[in-house]
Design an enzyme around this catalytic site. Structure first.
Site, PDB file in Angstrom:
ATOM      1  N   LYS A  26       0.832  -1.213   0.000  1.00  0.00           N
ATOM      2  CA  LYS A  26       0.000   0.000   0.000  1.00  0.00           C
ATOM      3  C   LYS A  26       0.865   1.262   0.000  1.00  0.00           C
ATOM      4  O   LYS A  26       0.614   2.192  -0.759  1.00  0.00           O
ATOM      5  CB  LYS A  26      -0.934  -0.031   1.221  1.00  0.00           C
ATOM      6  CG  LYS A  26      -1.871   1.152   1.327  1.00  0.00           C
ATOM      7  CD  LYS A  26      -3.115   0.802   2.105  1.00  0.00           C
ATOM      8  CE  LYS A  26      -2.910   0.782   3.608  1.00  0.00           C
ATOM      9  NZ  LYS A  26      -2.819   2.123   4.205  1.00  0.00           N
ATOM     10  N   ARG A  31       2.811   5.964  -3.261  1.00  0.00           N
ATOM     11  CA  ARG A  31       3.941   6.791  -3.712  1.00  0.00           C
ATOM     12  C   ARG A  31       4.136   6.688  -5.225  1.00  0.00           C
ATOM     13  O   ARG A  31       4.469   7.669  -5.891  1.00  0.00           O
ATOM     14  CB  ARG A  31       5.213   6.378  -2.963  1.00  0.00           C
ATOM     15  CG  ARG A  31       5.184   6.858  -1.499  1.00  0.00           C
ATOM     16  CD  ARG A  31       6.216   6.145  -0.663  1.00  0.00           C
ATOM     17  NE  ARG A  31       6.338   6.673   0.692  1.00  0.00           N
ATOM     18  CZ  ARG A  31       5.497   6.408   1.707  1.00  0.00           C
ATOM     19  NH1 ARG A  31       4.456   5.620   1.512  1.00  0.00           N
ATOM     20  NH2 ARG A  31       5.698   6.929   2.897  1.00  0.00           N
ATOM     21  N   GLY A  99      -5.056   7.863   5.124  1.00  0.00           N
ATOM     22  CA  GLY A  99      -4.185   8.802   5.837  1.00  0.00           C
ATOM     23  C   GLY A  99      -2.901   9.063   5.077  1.00  0.00           C
ATOM     24  O   GLY A  99      -2.444  10.203   4.960  1.00  0.00           O
ATOM     25  N   ARG A 127      -8.856  12.282  12.218  1.00  0.00           N
ATOM     26  CA  ARG A 127      -7.419  12.071  12.482  1.00  0.00           C
ATOM     27  C   ARG A 127      -6.640  13.382  12.439  1.00  0.00           C
ATOM     28  O   ARG A 127      -6.996  14.304  11.719  1.00  0.00           O
ATOM     29  CB  ARG A 127      -6.865  11.059  11.462  1.00  0.00           C
ATOM     30  CG  ARG A 127      -7.535   9.706  11.624  1.00  0.00           C
ATOM     31  CD  ARG A 127      -7.050   8.686  10.645  1.00  0.00           C
ATOM     32  NE  ARG A 127      -5.657   8.357  10.843  1.00  0.00           N
ATOM     33  CZ  ARG A 127      -4.963   7.533  10.047  1.00  0.00           C
ATOM     34  NH1 ARG A 127      -5.555   6.988   8.993  1.00  0.00           N
ATOM     35  NH2 ARG A 127      -3.708   7.268  10.291  1.00  0.00           N
ATOM     36  N   SER A 172       7.284   9.288  12.027  1.00  0.00           N
ATOM     37  CA  SER A 172       6.221   9.087  11.040  1.00  0.00           C
ATOM     38  C   SER A 172       6.732   9.288   9.624  1.00  0.00           C
ATOM     39  O   SER A 172       7.216  10.376   9.268  1.00  0.00           O
ATOM     40  CB  SER A 172       5.075  10.064  11.313  1.00  0.00           C
ATOM     41  OG  SER A 172       4.240  10.156  10.185  1.00  0.00           O
ATOM     42  N   ASP A 324       1.884  -0.874  11.960  1.00  0.00           N
ATOM     43  CA  ASP A 324       0.528  -1.310  11.591  1.00  0.00           C
ATOM     44  C   ASP A 324       0.230  -2.747  12.036  1.00  0.00           C
ATOM     45  O   ASP A 324      -0.870  -3.250  11.821  1.00  0.00           O
ATOM     46  CB  ASP A 324       0.335  -1.205  10.071  1.00  0.00           C
ATOM     47  CG  ASP A 324       0.326   0.244   9.610  1.00  0.00           C
ATOM     48  OD1 ASP A 324      -0.025   1.127  10.413  1.00  0.00           O
ATOM     49  OD2 ASP A 324       0.688   0.491   8.446  1.00  0.00           O
ATOM     50  N   LYS A 351      -4.545   6.083  14.535  1.00  0.00           N
ATOM     51  CA  LYS A 351      -4.619   5.405  13.233  1.00  0.00           C
ATOM     52  C   LYS A 351      -6.081   5.403  12.754  1.00  0.00           C
ATOM     53  O   LYS A 351      -6.867   6.209  13.213  1.00  0.00           O
ATOM     54  CB  LYS A 351      -4.050   3.992  13.355  1.00  0.00           C
ATOM     55  CG  LYS A 351      -2.560   3.968  13.682  1.00  0.00           C
ATOM     56  CD  LYS A 351      -1.744   4.526  12.531  1.00  0.00           C
ATOM     57  CE  LYS A 351      -0.261   4.538  12.849  1.00  0.00           C
ATOM     58  NZ  LYS A 351       0.517   5.231  11.807  1.00  0.00           N
ATOM     59  N   ARG A 355      -6.341   2.190  17.850  1.00  0.00           N
ATOM     60  CA  ARG A 355      -6.040   0.756  17.713  1.00  0.00           C
ATOM     61  C   ARG A 355      -5.656   0.083  19.017  1.00  0.00           C
ATOM     62  O   ARG A 355      -5.716  -1.138  19.099  1.00  0.00           O
ATOM     63  CB  ARG A 355      -4.938   0.527  16.673  1.00  0.00           C
ATOM     64  CG  ARG A 355      -5.482   0.584  15.282  1.00  0.00           C
ATOM     65  CD  ARG A 355      -4.486   0.090  14.253  1.00  0.00           C
ATOM     66  NE  ARG A 355      -5.124   0.179  12.947  1.00  0.00           N
ATOM     67  CZ  ARG A 355      -4.494   0.417  11.813  1.00  0.00           C
ATOM     68  NH1 ARG A 355      -3.178   0.588  11.809  1.00  0.00           N
ATOM     69  NH2 ARG A 355      -5.158   0.471  10.673  1.00  0.00           N
ATOM     70  N   ARG A 398      -7.594  -3.129   9.725  1.00  0.00           N
ATOM     71  CA  ARG A 398      -6.656  -4.040  10.417  1.00  0.00           C
ATOM     72  C   ARG A 398      -7.299  -4.659  11.655  1.00  0.00           C
ATOM     73  O   ARG A 398      -6.967  -5.782  12.040  1.00  0.00           O
ATOM     74  CB  ARG A 398      -5.341  -3.333  10.741  1.00  0.00           C
ATOM     75  CG  ARG A 398      -4.656  -2.821   9.470  1.00  0.00           C
ATOM     76  CD  ARG A 398      -3.189  -2.587   9.605  1.00  0.00           C
ATOM     77  NE  ARG A 398      -2.723  -1.759   8.500  1.00  0.00           N
ATOM     78  CZ  ARG A 398      -2.382  -2.198   7.286  1.00  0.00           C
ATOM     79  NH1 ARG A 398      -2.443  -3.483   6.998  1.00  0.00           N
ATOM     80  NH2 ARG A 398      -1.981  -1.364   6.346  1.00  0.00           N
TER      81      ARG A 398
HETATM   82  C1  S3P Z   1       2.659   4.857   6.155  1.00  0.00           C
HETATM   83  C2  S3P Z   1       3.201   5.224   7.343  1.00  0.00           C
HETATM   84  C3  S3P Z   1       2.663   4.804   8.650  1.00  0.00           C
HETATM   85  C4  S3P Z   1       1.643   3.682   8.544  1.00  0.00           C
HETATM   86  C5  S3P Z   1       0.722   3.850   7.383  1.00  0.00           C
HETATM   87  C6  S3P Z   1       1.506   3.955   6.087  1.00  0.00           C
HETATM   88  C7  S3P Z   1       3.284   5.345   4.913  1.00  0.00           C
HETATM   89  O1  S3P Z   1       2.070   5.928   9.248  1.00  0.00           O
HETATM   90  O2  S3P Z   1       0.900   3.571   9.739  1.00  0.00           O
HETATM   91  O3  S3P Z   1      -0.173   2.772   7.289  1.00  0.00           O
HETATM   92  O4  S3P Z   1       3.024   4.778   3.835  1.00  0.00           O
HETATM   93  O5  S3P Z   1       4.068   6.307   4.966  1.00  0.00           O
HETATM   94  P1  S3P Z   1       3.002   6.950  10.090  1.00  0.00           P
HETATM   95  O6  S3P Z   1       4.155   7.234   9.260  1.00  0.00           O
HETATM   96  O7  S3P Z   1       2.215   8.181  10.339  1.00  0.00           O
HETATM   97  O8  S3P Z   1       3.336   6.180  11.339  1.00  0.00           O
END
Ligand code: S3P
Length: 445
Positions: A26, A31, A99, A127, A172, A324, A351, A355, A398
């Site tokens: 994902k 990206r 997100g 969020r 993050s 995750d 999240k 969670r 999840r």
């Molecule tokens: C992700 C980063 C994570 C993860 C999300 C995917 C990403 O979040 O929980 O499912 O693709 O950059 P955070 O970077 O905010 O922890």
């Protein structure tokens, strides 16, 4: 009026067997679409995850001016905006449940002269977005939200942002990526300092699109910078299999007696494999072979057999590499002898759902001894888990999948109130689980 039943039910199963292929990652799928839309020329993407979250990102980047089409062979072609830059859409951009999608796109959009409103579904609107909007404001955007830095938020950018040296308070990848993407068109060096290394897909993929990214380790984290203006060039991206989705089949095999499965095409990037390390420490029989490189990432096939697990203490500094995976780890811990301690994971509270509390509720309702603290969970496991409960998923994919996996190895079926959101990250979940012999009943399509 007849209401549609959207739930699903997992029935105690034995002997999961067979070979399945992990669906596209994902994080890398988001990206690939976003970077392809920014780049000059064409980008070809194979193995893209066809999840609802990625479809939201495709719609968003189309609204910002990119041409994105699916080909007959299921690959995707993106014609990027390149030197013409992104354009302001007339309607708000709705990122659905995603997100990662909204935070990265808000960063990328800020690099251009734009005036755009971003929104999402009820979960996404609850969020925190300040973690991205605050550094973007420091770079020069105006961001208005009626609801204290939650969505909907309107972003206005002159397209002439100041480069920023940012010490991220969160481990993050979403925050890191948003700041780096916003810095792409700035004159000068944009730097992000993170105290713990978060997933590095943005750094790797920026390089694949021709950018120079400097990253140097610092203690448990890193300092990463790019010097703008940067022009990305379209490329080919082969999306590897998602370790966060593979996690569900892996834990299913570990806790279901008589199981012996193989999951092919799993990305083994060390910023993502914290769960595998933890399960191995718990005594899980997981063997990786056929290591190869695909799309700049190392992938492998994982062979997993039913195992007698034991409780462990998960080092908090491992959290970003398995952020995750805590709900499904808690399910594995329920079937492990002894106590599993998970701390330093307060991020889980923001999240798709809270969670920590959703996982505690899911396990407790099914007879598992679990306690909750502000930043963690503690599971006292055993082999006889009663099951039998209906689990509230809080619209979190999840949590939904974790509950169904628990039901495969519990003494009584486990049901969930809603299975529809599983399609955000793992639309083939039911089909793949069925392939290995898991008994999961779901609503007719
Ligand atoms: C992700 C980063 C994570 C993860 C999300 C995917 C990403 O979040 O929980 O499912 O693709 O950059 P955070 O970077 O905010 O922890």
């Amino acid at each position: 009026m007849k209401t549609m039943y959207n739930g699903a039910k997992a029935i105690p199963s034995t002997g999961l067997r067979g070979v399945i292929t992990a669906p596209g990652d994902k994080s890398i799928s988001h990206r690939a679409i976003i970077f392809g839309a920014l780049a000059q020329g064409e980008t070809q993407v194979t193995g893209l995850l066809r999840g609802d979250d990625i479809m939201s990102t495709i719609d968003a980047m189309r609204a910002l001016g990119a041409k994105i089409t699916e080909n007959d062979d299921q690959s995707w072609t993106i014609t990027g905006r390149g030197k013409d830059g992104l354009i302001s859409p007339t309607d708000p951009i709705d990122c659905g449940n995603a997100g990662t999608g909204v935070r990265l796109i808000m960063g990328a959009a800020s690099a251009y002269e734009l005036d755009t409103e971003f929104t999402g579904d009820a979960s996404l609107r609850s969020r925190p977005m300040g973690r991205v909007l605050d550094p973007l404001r420091k770079m020069g955007i105006e961001a208005d939200s009626q609801t204290g830095d939650k969505l909907p938020a309107r972003i206005k950018s002159s397209g002439n942002l100041k480069p920023l040296d940012y010490t991220s308070p969160h481990a993050s990848a979403q925050v890191k990526s948003a700041v780096l993407l916003a810095g792409l068109k700035s004159e000068g060096t944009t730097t992000v300092r993170e105290s713990r290394l978060s997933r590095d897909h943005t750094e790797n993929m920026l390089r694949a699109f021709g950018a120079t990214v400097n990253a140097r380790p610092k203690d448990d984290g890193q300092i990463v910078s790019i010097t703008g203006p940067v022009n990305l060039t379209g490329t080919r991206v082969n999306v590897p299999g998602d370790p966060s989705s593979a996690a569900f089949a892996i834990v299913a095999a570990l806790i279901t007696p008589g199981s012996d499965i193989c999951i092919e095409n799993v990305m083994m990037n060390p910023t993502r494999t914290g769960l595998f390390e933890t399960l191995a420490e718990m005594g899980g029989d997981i063997r990786a072979d056929n290591f190869r490189k695909s799309g700049g990432e190392v992938i492998a096939d994982l062979h997993v057999r039913h195992s007698m697990l034991r409780g462990v203490t998960v080092p908090p500094q491992r959290a970003p590499a398995m952020i995750d995976e805590y709900p499904i780890l808690a399910v594995a811990a329920a079937f492990a002898r002894g106590t599993t301690i998970m701390d330093g994971i307060e991020e889980l509270r923001v999240k798709e759902s809270d969670r920590i509390s959703a996982t505690v509720e899911l396990l407790r309702r099914n007879g598992v001894d679990i306690t909750e603290s502000a930043g963690g969970m503690r599971v006292r496991g055993g082999t006889d888990i009663v099951g039998g409960a209906e689990v509230k998923t809080y619209h979190d994919h999840r949590i939904a999948m974790s509950a169904l996996i628990l039901g495969l190895a519990a003494q009584n079926p486990v049901t969930i109130d809603d299975a529809s959101m599983i399609a955000t990250s793992f639309p083939s979940f039911f089909e793949l689980m069925e392939t290995i012999g898991a008994k999961i009943e779901r609503p007719a399509a």
